[in-house]
Design a protein around this motif. Structure first.
Motif, mmCIF file in Angstrom:
data_model
loop_
_atom_site.group_PDB
_atom_site.id
_atom_site.type_symbol
_atom_site.label_atom_id
_atom_site.label_comp_id
_atom_site.label_asym_id
_atom_site.label_seq_id
_atom_site.Cartn_x
_atom_site.Cartn_y
_atom_site.Cartn_z
ATOM 1 N N PRO A 41 8.407 38.946 -29.219
ATOM 2 C CA PRO A 41 8.006 37.534 -29.120
ATOM 3 C C PRO A 41 6.759 37.364 -28.257
ATOM 4 C CG PRO A 41 10.283 37.829 -28.398
ATOM 5 C CD PRO A 41 9.721 39.188 -28.675
ATOM 6 N N TYR A 43 5.668 34.465 -26.735
ATOM 7 C CA TYR A 43 5.726 33.153 -26.117
ATOM 8 C C TYR A 43 5.370 33.255 -24.639
ATOM 9 C CZ TYR A 43 8.365 31.851 -30.291
ATOM 10 O OH TYR A 43 8.756 31.621 -31.580
ATOM 11 N N TYR A 48 8.928 28.731 -23.516
ATOM 12 C CA TYR A 48 10.376 28.820 -23.331
ATOM 13 C C TYR A 48 10.931 27.567 -22.655
ATOM 14 C CZ TYR A 48 10.197 33.733 -24.658
ATOM 15 O OH TYR A 48 10.012 34.906 -25.343
ATOM 16 N N LEU A 59 16.081 32.953 -31.865
ATOM 17 C CA LEU A 59 15.329 34.045 -31.262
ATOM 18 C C LEU A 59 16.277 35.101 -30.692
ATOM 19 C CD1 LEU A 59 12.547 35.166 -30.335
ATOM 20 C CD2 LEU A 59 12.889 33.874 -28.229
#
Length: 89
Positions: A41, A43, A48, A59
């Motif tokens: 991921p 991110y 988050y 996820l």
């Protein structure tokens, strides 16, 4: 199922892109269907912090991680699992 160009003659499972994986069994001889996602991921902490609970659940399921607790616990767990310490602080 085509195995052209893969070099495998007896595939048990074919992933996108032609990568083939044989099904493995655990110590108690039960089949394991774990599949490692192709991408880590990407991110950031802010992603988050604002991510909806359903997306966190998806996820974590994708990576075989536990999906328990309230949304804040899930966010904290996801950040601990996917962010480097310097990104988490």
């Amino acid at each position: 199922m085509s195995t052209a160009g893969t070099g495998f003659s007896n595939p048990a499972f074919t992933m996108p892109g032609g990568l083939q994986v044989n099904e493995q069994t655990s110590k108690n001889n039960t089949p394991s269907n774990f599949q490692m996602p192709l991408h880590y991921p990407r991110y950031q902490k802010s992603d988050y912090e604002s991510m909806p609970e359903w997306k966190l659940d998806c996820l974590m399921k994708q990576y075989g991680l536990p999906v328990i607790g309230d949304v804040n616990q899930k966010r904290k767990f996801a950040m601990g699992a996917f962010l480097w310490p310097s990104q988490y602080e």
